[in-house]
Design a protein around this motif. Sequence first.
Motif, mmCIF file in Angstrom:
data_model
loop_
_atom_site.group_PDB
_atom_site.id
_atom_site.type_symbol
_atom_site.label_atom_id
_atom_site.label_comp_id
_atom_site.label_asym_id
_atom_site.label_seq_id
_atom_site.Cartn_x
_atom_site.Cartn_y
_atom_site.Cartn_z
ATOM 1 N N SER A 1 0.843 -1.199 0.000
ATOM 2 C CA SER A 1 0.000 0.000 0.000
ATOM 3 C C SER A 1 0.872 1.241 0.000
ATOM 4 O O SER A 1 0.937 1.974 1.005
ATOM 5 N N PRO A 2 1.566 1.520 -1.101
ATOM 6 C CA PRO A 2 2.460 2.683 -1.150
ATOM 7 C C PRO A 2 1.722 3.984 -0.832
ATOM 8 O O PRO A 2 0.594 4.194 -1.287
ATOM 9 N N GLY A 3 2.365 4.816 -0.018
ATOM 10 C CA GLY A 3 1.791 6.115 0.290
ATOM 11 C C GLY A 3 0.817 6.110 1.451
ATOM 12 O O GLY A 3 0.400 7.182 1.909
ATOM 13 N N ARG A 4 0.433 4.940 1.934
ATOM 14 C CA ARG A 4 -0.518 4.864 3.040
ATOM 15 C C ARG A 4 0.202 4.546 4.346
ATOM 16 O O ARG A 4 1.240 3.894 4.355
ATOM 17 N N ILE A 5 -0.387 5.009 5.443
ATOM 18 C CA ILE A 5 0.123 4.657 6.764
ATOM 19 C C ILE A 5 -0.715 3.501 7.290
ATOM 20 O O ILE A 5 -1.940 3.598 7.397
ATOM 21 N N THR B 1 3.358 -9.350 21.550
ATOM 22 C CA THR B 1 4.528 -10.217 21.474
ATOM 23 C C THR B 1 4.351 -11.404 22.424
ATOM 24 O O THR B 1 3.484 -11.383 23.298
ATOM 25 N N PRO B 2 5.157 -12.454 22.274
ATOM 26 C CA PRO B 2 4.978 -13.654 23.102
ATOM 27 C C PRO B 2 5.051 -13.406 24.603
ATOM 28 O O PRO B 2 4.504 -14.191 25.375
ATOM 29 N N ASP B 3 5.709 -12.311 25.029
ATOM 30 C CA ASP B 3 5.785 -12.030 26.468
ATOM 31 C C ASP B 3 4.534 -11.346 26.999
ATOM 32 O O ASP B 3 4.468 -10.979 28.172
ATOM 33 N N GLY B 4 3.524 -11.148 26.125
ATOM 34 C CA GLY B 4 2.256 -10.569 26.561
ATOM 35 C C GLY B 4 2.184 -9.062 26.478
ATOM 36 O O GLY B 4 1.140 -8.466 26.784
ATOM 37 N N VAL B 5 3.269 -8.402 26.059
ATOM 38 C CA VAL B 5 3.267 -6.944 25.940
ATOM 39 C C VAL B 5 2.572 -6.561 24.633
ATOM 40 O O VAL B 5 2.814 -7.165 23.591
ATOM 41 N N ARG B 6 1.710 -5.550 24.706
ATOM 42 C CA ARG B 6 0.928 -5.133 23.544
ATOM 43 C C ARG B 6 1.428 -3.782 23.021
ATOM 44 O O ARG B 6 1.845 -2.922 23.794
ATOM 45 N N TYR B 7 1.332 -3.611 21.707
ATOM 46 C CA TYR B 7 1.895 -2.437 21.051
ATOM 47 C C TYR B 7 0.946 -1.851 20.013
ATOM 48 O O TYR B 7 0.124 -2.568 19.420
ATOM 49 N N LEU B 8 1.100 -0.547 19.794
ATOM 50 C CA LEU B 8 0.547 0.118 18.618
ATOM 51 C C LEU B 8 1.675 0.226 17.614
ATOM 52 O O LEU B 8 2.735 0.779 17.930
ATOM 53 N N CYS B 9 1.484 -0.343 16.424
ATOM 54 C CA CYS B 9 2.515 -0.338 15.385
ATOM 55 C C CYS B 9 2.042 0.486 14.188
ATOM 56 O O CYS B 9 0.893 0.361 13.762
ATOM 57 N N VAL B 10 2.937 1.299 13.658
ATOM 58 C CA VAL B 10 2.642 2.145 12.509
ATOM 59 C C VAL B 10 3.727 1.916 11.457
ATOM 60 O O VAL B 10 4.914 1.864 11.796
ATOM 61 N N ALA B 11 3.334 1.765 10.211
ATOM 62 C CA ALA B 11 4.319 1.514 9.148
ATOM 63 C C ALA B 11 3.895 2.231 7.878
ATOM 64 O O ALA B 11 2.697 2.428 7.625
ATOM 65 N N GLY C 1 -2.348 6.644 23.561
ATOM 66 C CA GLY C 1 -3.149 7.866 23.529
ATOM 67 C C GLY C 1 -2.387 9.076 23.033
ATOM 68 O O GLY C 1 -2.996 10.073 22.608
ATOM 69 N N HIS C 2 -1.055 9.010 23.068
ATOM 70 C CA HIS C 2 -0.235 10.123 22.574
ATOM 71 C C HIS C 2 -0.073 10.083 21.051
ATOM 72 O O HIS C 2 0.599 10.950 20.490
ATOM 73 N N PHE C 3 -0.627 9.075 20.406
ATOM 74 C CA PHE C 3 -0.481 8.910 18.962
ATOM 75 C C PHE C 3 -1.834 9.053 18.268
ATOM 76 O O PHE C 3 -2.804 8.393 18.657
ATOM 77 N N VAL C 4 -1.885 9.890 17.267
ATOM 78 C CA VAL C 4 -3.118 10.072 16.495
ATOM 79 C C VAL C 4 -3.535 8.768 15.826
ATOM 80 O O VAL C 4 -4.723 8.542 15.566
ATOM 81 N N TYR C 5 -2.573 7.886 15.603
ATOM 82 C CA TYR C 5 -2.845 6.628 14.899
ATOM 83 C C TYR C 5 -3.630 5.620 15.749
ATOM 84 O O TYR C 5 -4.070 4.603 15.241
ATOM 85 N N ALA C 6 -3.811 5.924 17.026
ATOM 86 C CA ALA C 6 -4.596 5.035 17.883
ATOM 87 C C ALA C 6 -6.088 5.341 17.803
ATOM 88 O O ALA C 6 -6.910 4.541 18.254
ATOM 89 N N ASP C 7 -6.442 6.482 17.226
ATOM 90 C CA ASP C 7 -7.844 6.890 17.171
ATOM 91 C C ASP C 7 -8.679 5.855 16.422
ATOM 92 O O ASP C 7 -8.329 5.425 15.319
ATOM 93 N N GLY C 8 -9.792 5.463 17.032
ATOM 94 C CA GLY C 8 -10.711 4.540 16.380
ATOM 95 C C GLY C 8 -10.370 3.081 16.545
ATOM 96 O O GLY C 8 -11.133 2.213 16.106
#
Length: 470
Positions: A362-366, A373-383, A412-419
């Motif tokens: 998806s060129p040009g899109r975020i 991850t296997p240790d149970g820690v959760r993340y917001l990932c953006v690429a 919450g500090h990232f706009v990419y988490a909205d929705g």
Amino acid sequence: MAPRKLYIGRKVRELRQAHKATQQGFAEQIGISTSYLNQIENNQRPVSASVLLALAEKFQIDIAEISQGDSDRLLSALTETLSDPVFESYVPNLQELKLVTQNAPGFARALISLHQAYRHNSEQLASLDDTLGRSAISTEPTPYEEVRDFFHFVDNYIHELDIAAEKLATRLGLSENEAGAALPAYIEERHKVRIAKGGSDEDLIRRFDPKARVLFLNPYLPASTRNFQIAFQIAELEVEAMVSQIAERANFRSSEALEICKMGLRNYFAGALTLPYHSFSTAAMELRHDLELLAARFGASIEQVAHRLSTLQRSGAKGVPIFFARIDRAGNITKRHSAAKLQFARFGAACPLWNVHQAFESPGRIIRQLAETPDGVRYLCVATELTKGGGGFHAPQRRYAIALGCEIAHAGHFVYADGLDLGNRAAFDPIGISCRICERVNCPQRAVPPLKRHLFVDRNRRGILPYAVT
């Protein structure tokens, strides 16, 4: 969940020694007994909340900084090292590993370096028929790998250069003025260096002629790259002594690694000059880490902004702890840093379930992803996928993707988490670090079996994988 016990004896001892205090005198200052302090410094007892507060009050230290009882980067690298089958007779538990990284970080790094040399030797020997007679077999890490580890273990933050760059940016008013005008004017006035267009036949981004005092820049560079290259030249003219001192303190094995590090340090200064620490970190929080808005405000590229976000580790003014990586289309990680718990594998490709691979589709899109991850820690990932070209239709196009993100507590500090449904655990994709050390036994995308796990093959049953991990 019980609070995590803090064994930070080495840090407490270093703090006491920095203030030239005896154990008795230091213990009196923070209101504990000498025997308790002795037990803390030897990691026989954890530090209580009251002691932590007393340390912060008496010595004006950052609680968050000193309470980081282990280095996630060093712990991750040591864990990966000891997962190699060569250590199959020894399986340390997490507490043992933390004690090593906390109390003997130099020993941990030495063991990691030794393992890295072993891997290189093994890889060379495995392809001996191809290399014999054409190149000598080397057991040492490449200069590039040495430098990459240097930046990784200094938290991707170089305080002296960052401060020097910010002071110059303040002098030039770069947080308000257009860098495209201020930087060429400054380098010409201060250093008598003229900016000129490079020849159309030159396949170079920049070329400096020290005798003529002319900096030639490729005429097809975008403004952000042009500004960065001028800032790079300013680094070479103004802070070269500082750059050399920092690089020489790293004690690299080769002159090649030393020069590569110096190049990286000049790049660091350039990034810190065009994106000054306080104004940039303030804007990052204000704009909720919106990469496009930050790039527009500072006249920078998306990659420059993402990389700078990964360096906001100044004591007392740290930004949100994020991870950052750059990946090519083959899955190789060409840049990596993490101030979060997520640590990238030093060997092998990135997890195929990570959304960074989807960015090429998806060129040009975020692209956004909730991942665990296997240790149970959760993340917001953006690429997002980036293409670098220039020079017309026939010029080669370089394509790669960048990825960044944070632990879900900071989303919450990232706009990419909205929705996104952050509270729904089912919304999180299971990802790993790399197949060779990933503990997930039923991953449909597994490329190779995990190390230190036994395999079972049943000729009467066949799942997605031709084996079962026991």
